[in-house]
Scaffold this motif. Sequence first.
Motif, PDB file in Angstrom:
ATOM      1  N   THR A 154       8.636   1.677  67.875  1.00  0.00           N
ATOM      2  CA  THR A 154       8.629   2.269  66.530  1.00  0.00           C
ATOM      3  C   THR A 154       7.296   1.971  65.834  1.00  0.00           C
ATOM      4  O   THR A 154       6.714   2.842  65.178  1.00  0.00           O
ATOM      5  CB  THR A 154       9.808   1.708  65.691  1.00  0.00           C
ATOM      6  N   ALA A 155       6.823   0.742  66.000  1.00  0.00           N
ATOM      7  CA  ALA A 155       5.546   0.355  65.381  1.00  0.00           C
ATOM      8  C   ALA A 155       4.365   1.012  66.088  1.00  0.00           C
ATOM      9  O   ALA A 155       3.395   1.438  65.454  1.00  0.00           O
ATOM     10  CB  ALA A 155       5.399  -1.164  65.402  1.00  0.00           C
ATOM     11  N   LYS A 156       4.457   1.115  67.415  1.00  0.00           N
ATOM     12  CA  LYS A 156       3.357   1.685  68.213  1.00  0.00           C
ATOM     13  C   LYS A 156       3.188   3.177  67.941  1.00  0.00           C
ATOM     14  O   LYS A 156       2.081   3.695  67.892  1.00  0.00           O
ATOM     15  CB  LYS A 156       3.680   1.519  69.704  1.00  0.00           C
ATOM     16  N   LYS A 157       4.326   3.855  67.813  1.00  0.00           N
ATOM     17  CA  LYS A 157       4.340   5.310  67.669  1.00  0.00           C
ATOM     18  C   LYS A 157       3.452   5.783  66.524  1.00  0.00           C
ATOM     19  O   LYS A 157       2.719   6.769  66.660  1.00  0.00           O
ATOM     20  CB  LYS A 157       5.782   5.734  67.402  1.00  0.00           C
ATOM     21  N   ILE A 158       3.531   5.075  65.389  1.00  0.00           N
ATOM     22  CA  ILE A 158       2.782   5.558  64.220  1.00  0.00           C
ATOM     23  C   ILE A 158       1.306   5.174  64.285  1.00  0.00           C
ATOM     24  O   ILE A 158       0.561   5.474  63.361  1.00  0.00           O
ATOM     25  CB  ILE A 158       3.414   5.084  62.895  1.00  0.00           C
ATOM     26  N   GLN A 159       0.882   4.544  65.380  1.00  0.00           N
ATOM     27  CA  GLN A 159      -0.559   4.295  65.545  1.00  0.00           C
ATOM     28  C   GLN A 159      -1.263   5.598  65.943  1.00  0.00           C
ATOM     29  O   GLN A 159      -2.479   5.710  65.831  1.00  0.00           O
ATOM     30  CB  GLN A 159      -0.831   3.203  66.590  1.00  0.00           C
ATOM     31  N   HIS A 160      -0.511   6.594  66.443  1.00  0.00           N
ATOM     32  CA  HIS A 160      -1.168   7.842  66.837  1.00  0.00           C
ATOM     33  C   HIS A 160      -0.381   9.081  66.360  1.00  0.00           C
ATOM     34  O   HIS A 160      -0.572  10.178  66.869  1.00  0.00           O
ATOM     35  CB  HIS A 160      -1.385   7.888  68.353  1.00  0.00           C
ATOM     36  N   MET A 161       0.525   8.863  65.401  1.00  0.00           N
ATOM     37  CA  MET A 161       1.384   9.939  64.906  1.00  0.00           C
ATOM     38  C   MET A 161       1.770   9.529  63.475  1.00  0.00           C
ATOM     39  O   MET A 161       2.005   8.358  63.222  1.00  0.00           O
ATOM     40  CB  MET A 161       2.638   9.948  65.791  1.00  0.00           C
ATOM     41  N   SER A 162       1.835  10.473  62.531  1.00  0.00           N
ATOM     42  CA  SER A 162       2.206  10.070  61.172  1.00  0.00           C
ATOM     43  C   SER A 162       3.670   9.651  61.151  1.00  0.00           C
ATOM     44  O   SER A 162       4.471  10.166  61.938  1.00  0.00           O
ATOM     45  CB  SER A 162       1.988  11.227  60.207  1.00  0.00           C
ATOM     46  N   PRO A 163       4.057   8.735  60.241  1.00  0.00           N
ATOM     47  CA  PRO A 163       5.469   8.356  60.132  1.00  0.00           C
ATOM     48  C   PRO A 163       6.348   9.575  59.857  1.00  0.00           C
ATOM     49  O   PRO A 163       7.502   9.621  60.289  1.00  0.00           O
ATOM     50  CB  PRO A 163       5.497   7.385  58.947  1.00  0.00           C
ATOM     51  N   PHE A 164       5.812  10.548  59.166  1.00  0.00           N
ATOM     52  CA  PHE A 164       6.585  11.770  58.904  1.00  0.00           C
ATOM     53  C   PHE A 164       6.958  12.438  60.222  1.00  0.00           C
ATOM     54  O   PHE A 164       8.118  12.795  60.452  1.00  0.00           O
ATOM     55  CB  PHE A 164       5.778  12.727  58.025  1.00  0.00           C
ATOM     56  N   MET A 165       5.978  12.606  61.102  1.00  0.00           N
ATOM     57  CA  MET A 165       6.211  13.249  62.402  1.00  0.00           C
ATOM     58  C   MET A 165       7.050  12.375  63.324  1.00  0.00           C
ATOM     59  O   MET A 165       7.763  12.889  64.186  1.00  0.00           O
ATOM     60  CB  MET A 165       4.880  13.566  63.092  1.00  0.00           C
ATOM     61  N   ALA A 166       6.941  11.078  63.177  1.00  0.00           N
ATOM     62  CA  ALA A 166       7.596  10.157  64.115  1.00  0.00           C
ATOM     63  C   ALA A 166       9.093   9.995  63.837  1.00  0.00           C
ATOM     64  O   ALA A 166       9.822   9.457  64.664  1.00  0.00           O
ATOM     65  CB  ALA A 166       6.915   8.787  64.071  1.00  0.00           C
ATOM     66  N   GLN A 167       9.563  10.470  62.690  1.00  0.00           N
ATOM     67  CA  GLN A 167      10.963  10.204  62.322  1.00  0.00           C
ATOM     68  C   GLN A 167      11.953  10.894  63.281  1.00  0.00           C
ATOM     69  O   GLN A 167      11.710  12.026  63.723  1.00  0.00           O
ATOM     70  CB  GLN A 167      11.224  10.642  60.877  1.00  0.00           C
ATOM     71  N   THR A 168      13.012  10.178  63.604  1.00  0.00           N
ATOM     72  CA  THR A 168      14.120  10.701  64.416  1.00  0.00           C
ATOM     73  C   THR A 168      15.428  10.186  63.799  1.00  0.00           C
ATOM     74  O   THR A 168      15.391   9.554  62.748  1.00  0.00           O
ATOM     75  CB  THR A 168      14.039  10.210  65.877  1.00  0.00           C
ATOM     76  N   GLY A 169      16.542  10.440  64.443  1.00  0.00           N
ATOM     77  CA  GLY A 169      17.790   9.805  64.022  1.00  0.00           C
ATOM     78  C   GLY A 169      18.714  10.671  63.181  1.00  0.00           C
ATOM     79  O   GLY A 169      18.372  11.785  62.811  1.00  0.00           O
ATOM     80  N   PRO A 170      19.919  10.131  62.881  1.00  0.00           N
ATOM     81  CA  PRO A 170      20.955  10.902  62.190  1.00  0.00           C
ATOM     82  C   PRO A 170      20.538  11.428  60.807  1.00  0.00           C
ATOM     83  O   PRO A 170      20.888  12.564  60.471  1.00  0.00           O
ATOM     84  CB  PRO A 170      22.136   9.917  62.079  1.00  0.00           C
TER      85      PRO A 170
END
Lengths: 264, 264
Positions: free
Chosen positions: A198-214
């Motif tokens: 989760t922390a690594k993902k936003i190093q190369h993707m915005s938190p907006f784009m990285a969101q998943t889940g219910p």
Amino acid sequence: MISVVLLGAGNVATHLYKAFSNSENISITQWYNRTRASISSYANDVDITDSLDKLKEADIYIMAVSDDCIEQLSIDLPFTNRFVVHTSGSVAMHDIDKKNKIGVFYPLQTFSKEAEIDFSEVPICVEVYEKENLQLLIDLAKAVNCKPHKITTEQRQTLHLAAVFVNNFTNQLYRIGHEICETKNIEFEILHPLIEETAKKIQHMSPFMAQTGPAKRNDKRTIKRQLKLIEKEEHEAIYKMLTTSIKKTHGIRSTRIKSQKKEN
Amino acid sequence: MISVVLLGAGNVATHLYKAFSNSENISITQWYNRTRASISSYANDVDITDSLDKLKEADIYIMAVSDDCIEQLSIDLPFTNRFVVHTSGSVAMHDIDKKNKIGVFYPLQTFSKEAEIDFSEVPICVEVYEKENLQLLIDLAKAVNCKPHKITTEQRQTLHLAAVFVNNFTNQLYRIGHEICETKNIEFEILHPLIEETAKKIQHMSPFMAQTGPAKRNDKRTIKRQLKLIEKEEHEAIYKMLTTSIKKTHGIRSTRIKSQKKEN
């Protein structure tokens, strides 16, 4: 070679001491703390003192003390016209007594005594009142392999606020995850890879784009099922508030996309 | 060699496909999706189909489809007595039609199409109805270098709940940090090292021990100053709720320590 006097013995001071000691371009002239005991174990490696009157001359005095002590310590310094900085994310630079030249050297990182830090990854936010001192702070940051960022007081305080969200509040969510696992005898360690990713993902993707889940999917059945599963009222309130926040963040965008489509 | 039929074309299915393809001990017999277009780019590498009637025989059928579709898809399968699992964190194993042997193969990780995953770091939670199928799921997890964890439905659903806190909600805090930075023209990237360190720290320290910051220190001045700095009501509500939560977590402990001291 930059000569430094370090003041304070907390987490930030201790990590700065280690980083400065390892730098070829920095010499630690002295380490001050009001109680000698906290730093006495370093007495063989560096000149230590608990007396402000015995402070030696140096290029820079770094006050790595708690926020509430910065102003008084700067008043108590028995000299004038030297370069004095603090390391706080939230205290104004101008809280430092103007009898000296003032600045800020704020390492944007979480420091625990027990955790080793790779200092080269730490951004340093620097701020000065007298422009001619800016280069010294930049050189000091570079001497410990850090990236210096020149920012304003307002920007630093805003960064500190954002840091509370992404660090302290995030850590509290880890804590809640830990509590939830404990209720059903699940090892919290199973979640470690997810937390790292989760922390690594936003190093190369915005938190907006990285969101998943219910919440992002607006998956009402799962949300309802999870709310039933929660045992603590406090966890329920946080679940509801952050679910609403995610929906709001992503709902606005999806409405926009829809209305754009209609226009076409 | 384990033969697999993969059903679905979302994030989990795509990542599973890649991991299975790279394994020497797994052969992908077929990849099904109800719309052929989503997987047609893989047609040269694997047998693809959009017809359930054309499904071939395999050791295991993995339904990596959205939660709401699992039950219906399992009913629509045109065969019986084969081994069929889903990959969901929250759907009950018994939602799978009992005409086949049933189980769960839940990879506990966040999957985005854009982000590459090191599958060997992914814990796989496995569950079966017929004991004799457990070993196959364990072997399948190991064939993609994952650590299998045998857990109950209740434990899996609890883990999924905890995962929402440490992944989705954490990511929303990153998003809020991003928004706060944007208001003052600060690059969010300055926070990246802090975010990584916060996640790394709890790999060898409990979140309880790892906590730092104004709420943990009960630093009222900083909290007051930060609340003034917040521009959005929504952020203010989240700030207050999580600050209270941190205080509660650490306040109870400190009261206990005090009363223990009194007893001594």
